[in-house]
Design a protein around this motif. Structure first.
Motif, PDB file in Angstrom:
ATOM      1  N   TYR B 228      -6.712  -2.689 -10.667  1.00  0.00           N
ATOM      2  CA  TYR B 228      -5.806  -3.167  -9.610  1.00  0.00           C
ATOM      3  C   TYR B 228      -6.303  -2.736  -8.241  1.00  0.00           C
ATOM      4  O   TYR B 228      -6.838  -1.629  -8.079  1.00  0.00           O
ATOM      5  CB  TYR B 228      -4.385  -2.616  -9.845  1.00  0.00           C
ATOM      6  N   ASP B 229      -6.102  -3.608  -7.278  1.00  0.00           N
ATOM      7  CA  ASP B 229      -6.438  -3.241  -5.900  1.00  0.00           C
ATOM      8  C   ASP B 229      -5.274  -2.527  -5.228  1.00  0.00           C
ATOM      9  O   ASP B 229      -5.472  -1.831  -4.232  1.00  0.00           O
ATOM     10  CB  ASP B 229      -6.789  -4.504  -5.107  1.00  0.00           C
ATOM     11  N   LYS B 258      -4.252   3.593  -3.163  1.00  0.00           N
ATOM     12  CA  LYS B 258      -3.966   2.378  -3.939  1.00  0.00           C
ATOM     13  C   LYS B 258      -2.471   2.232  -4.205  1.00  0.00           C
ATOM     14  O   LYS B 258      -2.013   1.169  -4.581  1.00  0.00           O
ATOM     15  CB  LYS B 258      -4.692   2.442  -5.286  1.00  0.00           C
ATOM     16  N   GLU B 299      -9.105  -9.914   0.942  1.00  0.00           N
ATOM     17  CA  GLU B 299      -9.219  -8.460   1.148  1.00  0.00           C
ATOM     18  C   GLU B 299      -8.869  -7.678  -0.114  1.00  0.00           C
ATOM     19  O   GLU B 299      -9.409  -6.611  -0.379  1.00  0.00           O
ATOM     20  CB  GLU B 299      -8.298  -8.013   2.291  1.00  0.00           C
ATOM     21  N   ILE B 300      -7.922  -8.191  -0.853  1.00  0.00           N
ATOM     22  CA  ILE B 300      -7.580  -7.604  -2.148  1.00  0.00           C
ATOM     23  C   ILE B 300      -7.408  -8.759  -3.125  1.00  0.00           C
ATOM     24  O   ILE B 300      -7.315  -9.925  -2.709  1.00  0.00           O
ATOM     25  CB  ILE B 300      -6.280  -6.754  -2.115  1.00  0.00           C
ATOM     26  N   ASN B 301      -7.365  -8.428  -4.402  1.00  0.00           N
ATOM     27  CA  ASN B 301      -7.278  -9.521  -5.372  1.00  0.00           C
ATOM     28  C   ASN B 301      -6.093  -9.415  -6.320  1.00  0.00           C
ATOM     29  O   ASN B 301      -5.444 -10.409  -6.604  1.00  0.00           O
ATOM     30  CB  ASN B 301      -8.555  -9.605  -6.194  1.00  0.00           C
ATOM     31  N   ARG B 302      -5.790  -8.224  -6.794  1.00  0.00           N
ATOM     32  CA  ARG B 302      -4.751  -8.096  -7.826  1.00  0.00           C
ATOM     33  C   ARG B 302      -3.765  -6.978  -7.476  1.00  0.00           C
ATOM     34  O   ARG B 302      -4.161  -5.833  -7.304  1.00  0.00           O
ATOM     35  CB  ARG B 302      -5.389  -7.820  -9.176  1.00  0.00           C
ATOM     36  N   GLU B 333      -1.809 -12.105  -8.423  1.00  0.00           N
ATOM     37  CA  GLU B 333      -3.257 -12.078  -8.223  1.00  0.00           C
ATOM     38  C   GLU B 333      -3.796 -13.471  -7.943  1.00  0.00           C
ATOM     39  O   GLU B 333      -3.116 -14.476  -8.129  1.00  0.00           O
ATOM     40  CB  GLU B 333      -3.955 -11.498  -9.457  1.00  0.00           C
TER      41      GLU B 333
END
Lengths: 338, 338
Positions: B228-229, B258, B299-302, B333
């Motif tokens: 996880y991001d 995170k 910038e983030i995915n999940r 996501e």
């Protein structure tokens, strides 16, 4: 398009079974014509606890445990609990769920909670997300009066059309094996408001939603009254049932005795209880312990259970708002042959 | 066995997309570091209405309409609305749903409602019961203070660890086409109670449930922090987030930065707001307008969004009960490739 949806009706391709259910009621319900049918009745309105709220929690806990016992379930067999009650923040259900090591989804639709829980629980099973769920709901005369109207010690006078909240809790275990009745459809209702503002007249506030959901269910499935042995509304009481009948008659539907109301039945029509029972527990205890036995005995086969909720709070009444109603329906039937 | 369930986690085989979302907030949230990100901010805490409750309803209605507009939906396109709020009998959501000609399922899990609605809505779509659902939740500083603690006119003094309810409403439209983020999993949480009795310390009451749901989610999917991001909790505030961190560290998980908390972030840590924001609207407005844009920008995915609810009512506090917590989680996501 969603394969299992027609209009507002969810159609289950693998309908879950009711594999266990339990009804627990209070002393007034015990005195009524169905008193001997319920699994257990407390003679003490606090169920041996030191507050009405703790009593309601005890009753709901008993029902949940009873349903699990009858279905032969350990907590580890149950994937999910769905339920709610009439108290602010559904605090009965929250505290009942706290005692179980099982995930919990809290629901609120006033007295339609029992049907919302059965319908959503069955949908999650049919959708492949659960093999076993518990659905439960409760209501209590003492806790509801205090919260919605006046503490009963005040001795407030009410009009004869007021309903008397059922002290009762019902729980259902849904599974794949061992049951004798199935949940085959769930029709989710819309919130309707025809402008009723009297919180003693909840039956009339809910009847339009009940009519709408019944008509929608028939339209979605291209069915009509001949397809059902019983249309069982939750807690419209005598007044609300009369209004529902006349709303259906406007659409040329004449259910006659095929339409019964759990609230109108539970106290046997005695004057003391006004227009009859109400409450999230009413439909649950009557379905499980009065009507499902009729299905099992073969007296009837298919019921449309229409849970009816009046969406008010004391605050909205004080602010002069009207009372919207909602009705959710599930089909409970015996599947034969195949 | 249920094909799409592992432990407590529902795994969607056809994950629904978020095809539109809208956040509406109040003046305090507008002043915070994310003020410019929200779709709309009312400068008047009553949103131009004559009561706080009607103001909250206006805000929630705006959010629902905004989500439908952004997704290009007519009411006839929407199969189901799921939602709730913090007010007794979820009266905000009831009255918002009354204005829509769409079936409504009312939910209650305190500040976890937004995630419960997203998770259940996505499950019903994946299960074949809907093609388009709306999920929404709201909270309001004024209505919540009056109901849970004291009307703000009383000027009650609170401890510095108290949280400040977010005035905000968020709505999400889920569909099959046109979105840039997906809901892929839903972990339903258990009700946990470690005995916190101070209604000003809800973060600590909810943190154990958040930890339990996060650990359960990882175990169910055989995943961990590297997958996880962002672990985004709903509204633990500074105190609750600290407790969650230490509960995770006990299990050898060190999320560091995170782990973020919508409540701790939304007011930028200013002293006036105590331990930060709380409320069913907090996670909804922050996910949609602060974090989903980060997914879309790459910038983030999940994200694991963990909605956290404190299951108290003023009555249970008066009766000396402790405050159980619940946490539900969804994975949001971007699905790439395939």
């Amino acid at each position: 398009m969603a394969k299992k949806l027609k209009g507002q009706t969810l159609i289950f391709s693998n309908p879950p079974q009711i594999i266990g259910h339990t009804s627990v009621v209070g002393p007034e319900e015990k005195k009524g014509p169905y008193g001997k049918d319920f699994d257990f009745a407390y003679q003490d309105v606090k169920c041996g606890k030191d507050s009405w709220e703790k009593g309601e929690k005890q009753m709901a806990s008993d029902a949940l445990k009873g349903a699990m016992d009858k279905a032969g379930l350990d907590p580890s067999d149950v994937n999910l609990i769905l339920g709610g009650d009439l108290l602010d923040e559904i605090i009965t259900a929250d505290y009942v769920a706290r005692d179980q090591d099982i995930p919990f989804l809290g629901l609120y639709s006033a007295c339609a909670i029992m049907v919302e829980a059965l319908g959503l629980g069955a949908a999650l099973m049919d959708g492949g997300f659960a093999d076993c769920v518990l659905a439960f709901a409760s209501s209590d005369y003492q806790t509801a009066e205090r919260q919605y109207r006046n503490p009963i010690e005040y001795g407030a006078q009410y009009p004869p059309y007021k309903q008397y909240t059922v002290t009762g809790a019902a729980a259902y275990a849904l599974g794949w094996l061992g049951g004798q009745t199935w949940i085959t459809h769930f029709t989710a209702g819309k919130v309707l408001d025809l402008g009723v503002k009297d919180p003693n007249n909840m039956g009339s506030a809910m009847a339009p939603a009940a009519a709408d959901t019944i008509l929608q269910h028939f339209a979605d499935l291209e069915r009509g009254l001949p397809d059902y042995d019983l249309i069982l509304s939750g807690d419209l009481g005598k007044m609300g049932k009369k209004m529902l009948l006349s709303l259906l008659q406007e659409k040329n539907l004449n259910p006659g005795k095929k339409l019964q109301d759990c609230g109108a039945l539970i106290f046997g029509g005695k004057e003391k209880y006004g227009a009859g029972g109400s409450g999230a527990g009413a439909s649950g205890v009557m379905l499980g312990n009065v009507f499902i036995p009729k299905i099992i005995k073969g007296e009837i086969n298919r019921i449309l259970l229409v849970g009816t909720g009046a969406l008010l709070s004391p605050l909205t009444i004080q602010q002069g708002e009207s009372i919207p109603g909602i009705a959710h329906a599930v089909v409970v039937e015996k599947i034969t042959g195949g």
